[in-house]
Design a protein around this motif. Sequence first.
Motif, PDB file in Angstrom:
ATOM      1  N   ALA A  91       0.989  -1.286  -0.050  1.00 16.53           N
ATOM      2  CA  ALA A  91      -0.136   0.111  -0.115  1.00 16.53           C
ATOM      3  C   ALA A  91       0.945   1.138  -0.008  1.00 16.53           C
ATOM      4  CB  ALA A  91      -1.022  -0.048   1.327  1.00 16.53           C
ATOM      5  N   ALA A  92       1.981   1.046   0.231  1.00 18.29           N
ATOM      6  CA  ALA A  92       2.963   2.342   0.461  1.00 18.29           C
ATOM      7  C   ALA A  92       3.082   3.178  -1.007  1.00 18.29           C
ATOM      8  CB  ALA A  92       4.401   1.955   0.989  1.00 18.29           C
ATOM      9  N   PRO A  93       3.324   2.579  -1.994  1.00 14.76           N
ATOM     10  CA  PRO A  93       3.355   3.351  -3.189  1.00 14.76           C
ATOM     11  C   PRO A  93       2.021   3.961  -3.556  1.00 14.76           C
ATOM     12  CG  PRO A  93       4.215   1.340  -3.770  1.00 14.76           C
ATOM     13  CD  PRO A  93       3.792   0.894  -2.430  1.00 14.76           C
ATOM     14  N   ALA A  94       0.841   3.600  -3.108  1.00 10.83           N
ATOM     15  CA  ALA A  94      -0.425   4.657  -3.433  1.00 10.83           C
ATOM     16  C   ALA A  94      -0.288   5.936  -2.468  1.00 10.83           C
ATOM     17  CB  ALA A  94      -1.354   3.598  -2.838  1.00 10.83           C
ATOM     18  N   PHE A  95       0.510   5.866  -1.515  1.00  9.78           N
ATOM     19  CA  PHE A  95       0.610   7.083  -0.614  1.00  9.78           C
ATOM     20  C   PHE A  95       1.599   7.992  -1.332  1.00  9.78           C
ATOM     21  CE2 PHE A  95      -1.103   4.145   2.546  1.00  9.78           C
ATOM     22  CZ  PHE A  95      -1.942   4.914   3.566  1.00  9.78           C
ATOM     23  N   ALA A  96       2.568   7.422  -1.774  1.00 12.78           N
ATOM     24  CA  ALA A  96       3.367   8.132  -2.770  1.00 12.78           C
ATOM     25  C   ALA A  96       2.788   8.685  -3.853  1.00 12.78           C
ATOM     26  CB  ALA A  96       4.770   7.153  -3.136  1.00 12.78           C
ATOM     27  N   ALA A  97       2.064   8.107  -4.583  1.00  9.73           N
ATOM     28  CA  ALA A  97       1.450   8.588  -5.665  1.00  9.73           C
ATOM     29  C   ALA A  97       0.389   9.701  -5.503  1.00  9.73           C
ATOM     30  CB  ALA A  97       0.684   7.400  -6.765  1.00  9.73           C
ATOM     31  N   ALA A  98      -0.217   9.476  -4.189  1.00 12.62           N
ATOM     32  CA  ALA A  98      -0.820  10.469  -3.809  1.00 12.62           C
ATOM     33  C   ALA A  98      -0.417  11.677  -3.411  1.00 12.62           C
ATOM     34  CB  ALA A  98      -1.890   9.920  -2.600  1.00 12.62           C
ATOM     35  N   ALA A  99       0.704  11.633  -2.819  1.00 12.54           N
ATOM     36  CA  ALA A  99       1.620  12.866  -2.334  1.00 12.54           C
ATOM     37  C   ALA A  99       2.154  13.634  -3.464  1.00 12.54           C
ATOM     38  CB  ALA A  99       2.642  12.307  -1.473  1.00 12.54           C
ATOM     39  N   ALA A 100       2.347  12.939  -4.395  1.00 13.12           N
ATOM     40  CA  ALA A 100       2.821  13.486  -5.762  1.00 13.12           C
ATOM     41  C   ALA A 100       1.784  14.315  -6.368  1.00 13.12           C
ATOM     42  CB  ALA A 100       3.611  12.507  -6.935  1.00 13.12           C
ATOM     43  N   PHE A 101       0.628  13.703  -6.775  1.00 14.27           N
ATOM     44  CA  PHE A 101      -0.483  14.270  -7.078  1.00 14.27           C
ATOM     45  C   PHE A 101      -1.007  15.618  -6.099  1.00 14.27           C
ATOM     46  CE2 PHE A 101      -5.391  14.907  -7.726  1.00 14.27           C
ATOM     47  CZ  PHE A 101      -5.311  14.781  -9.072  1.00 14.27           C
ATOM     48  N   ALA A 102      -0.884  15.401  -5.114  1.00 20.70           N
ATOM     49  CA  ALA A 102      -1.337  16.512  -4.180  1.00 20.70           C
ATOM     50  C   ALA A 102      -0.354  17.956  -4.286  1.00 20.70           C
ATOM     51  CB  ALA A 102      -1.723  16.248  -2.643  1.00 20.70           C
ATOM     52  N   ALA A 103       0.871  17.264  -4.465  1.00 22.02           N
ATOM     53  CA  ALA A 103       1.796  18.318  -4.548  1.00 22.02           C
ATOM     54  C   ALA A 103       1.818  19.145  -5.848  1.00 22.02           C
ATOM     55  CB  ALA A 103       3.288  17.963  -4.085  1.00 22.02           C
ATOM     56  N   ALA A 163       3.121  11.206 -10.795  1.00 23.22           N
ATOM     57  CA  ALA A 163       2.468  10.187  -9.526  1.00 23.22           C
ATOM     58  C   ALA A 163       2.752   8.860  -9.870  1.00 23.22           C
ATOM     59  CB  ALA A 163       0.862  10.243  -9.455  1.00 23.22           C
ATOM     60  N   GLY A 164       2.923   8.382 -11.224  1.00 23.22           N
ATOM     61  CA  GLY A 164       3.336   6.816 -11.469  1.00 23.22           C
ATOM     62  C   GLY A 164       4.852   6.801 -11.324  1.00 23.22           C
ATOM     63  N   ILE A 165       5.560   7.793 -11.421  1.00 21.80           N
ATOM     64  CA  ILE A 165       7.036   7.345 -11.419  1.00 21.80           C
ATOM     65  C   ILE A 165       7.212   7.555  -9.605  1.00 21.80           C
ATOM     66  CG2 ILE A 165       7.812   9.806 -11.255  1.00 21.80           C
ATOM     67  CD1 ILE A 165       9.605   6.725 -12.658  1.00 21.80           C
ATOM     68  N   SER A 166       6.600   8.129  -9.115  1.00 19.02           N
ATOM     69  CA  SER A 166       6.649   8.348  -7.712  1.00 19.02           C
ATOM     70  C   SER A 166       6.234   6.964  -6.977  1.00 19.02           C
ATOM     71  CB  SER A 166       6.083   9.471  -6.819  1.00 19.02           C
ATOM     72  OG  SER A 166       6.224  10.772  -7.605  1.00 19.02           O
TER      73      SER A 166
END
Length: 444
Positions: A151-163, A179-182
């Motif tokens: 589940a951790a990559p989903a949090f990274a993609a969400a952080a990139a999208f929000a930023a 978001a995908g590369i994050s």
Amino acid sequence: MSVHGPAGVLDLVVPAGATSVDVAREYAKQAELAGAGGGIPLLQTSLGQRLNAAQPLSEAGIQAGDVLVATTGVHRPRKVTLLEAAKNAPESPALASMMATIAALAAVLSSWYAARATDETVRTTAVGVLLACALVGVLPVGRHARQRAAAAPAFAAAAAFAALYEPGVHLLPAILGAAGISAAVVAGIGRALSVGSDETSTVWIASGLTVFACCAVPALLGWDARVAWTLLVFLSMMAARFAPSLAIDVPDEALLDLDRLAVTAWSARDSTRRGRRGRIVVAADAMERLVHRASRIVTGAAAAILVTVVVASPLLLHAASIDLDRIGARCLVFFAGCSLLLAARSYRHAAARALLRMAGLGALTALAVHLVAGAGAGHVDTFFYVAVGLGAIALAAAVATGRGWRSVWWSRRAEVAESLCGSLAFASAVVAAGVFRRLWEMTS
């Protein structure tokens, strides 16, 4: 089982339907407690929990090899704190996977809220929390590390999208590519820190890099956004066909025995000989690891296909604003959804089959919503009547055969229909991306 009591320790062979009274009476008989005036003792577990006299030991959770305590007084069980109970509780991978999925969905919703928030403090705080959760989730410590790393990559993609989110449809492919590369980077970190093989991280890396390539290349070349959405929908449809073949990867040690140099398809010869003939065996633990590995890969690939199709299909239908491109986009979404529904029938894994069916229904639902609310809504009645008529014909044919999709005749037709939907989706992708219209404009 072993019974500890005033007369020492006795090992007793107890029938499955025996109660605690039967065991206590047998213990008193063999230890000669009744003749000494001690009576029949009470039985308790090693933690001091008293056993019900009317309940068989098998129903009370007592198994072979357990230790019971025979005493004349009742000892109160030791108080167990909440932390100790959590440490001693058995692992539940299914519950952990469900909670990880809910956490990933919550991360996506929080990123959407933070991206549209006007307060920069809220946005920065949400990005920091999501990024911290992503980095902590890939650490291989504690229980259920595999589920947290998934589940951790989903949090990274969400952080990139929000930023990186900014209003404007033209920037959306670049944002989703970032978001995908994050997600791929965080999944790579988790795979590097993992002690064993992590197939879910591999799926995250492949999916993240694919999304980045499909979204970044059109943005760098100045192409329209519908090119990125067309590529994502088409590649998701193709991934449902080729994912099972990539999941079957037999290790080399299962194919080659260096002692005998015996190469077979699934196993190597055992070193044990019986007379002059050797026997071919398959290690049960090796095959179990192979099945679990393939199951995780197929399930992860199906989940990635579901997310990609559900996100890219509405974006493609919304981005196609010209009549010719709109026809191609609708045909692509329709044939991709039908191809996913037909591809799900060949999956024997229940979770992957359900995810692919949800992906196909999601694409068809997006098309239905677009036909109702989008441009050209006047053709909805015709589409509805044709769909109902085709459904009635298919239902009548299925009832007539009496076996539905499980018969060989239906399986062959479904295979032909799946190939036909894939071919038509490829042709529709050329029109949906605008290539056919551009060539038409150049030659006219």
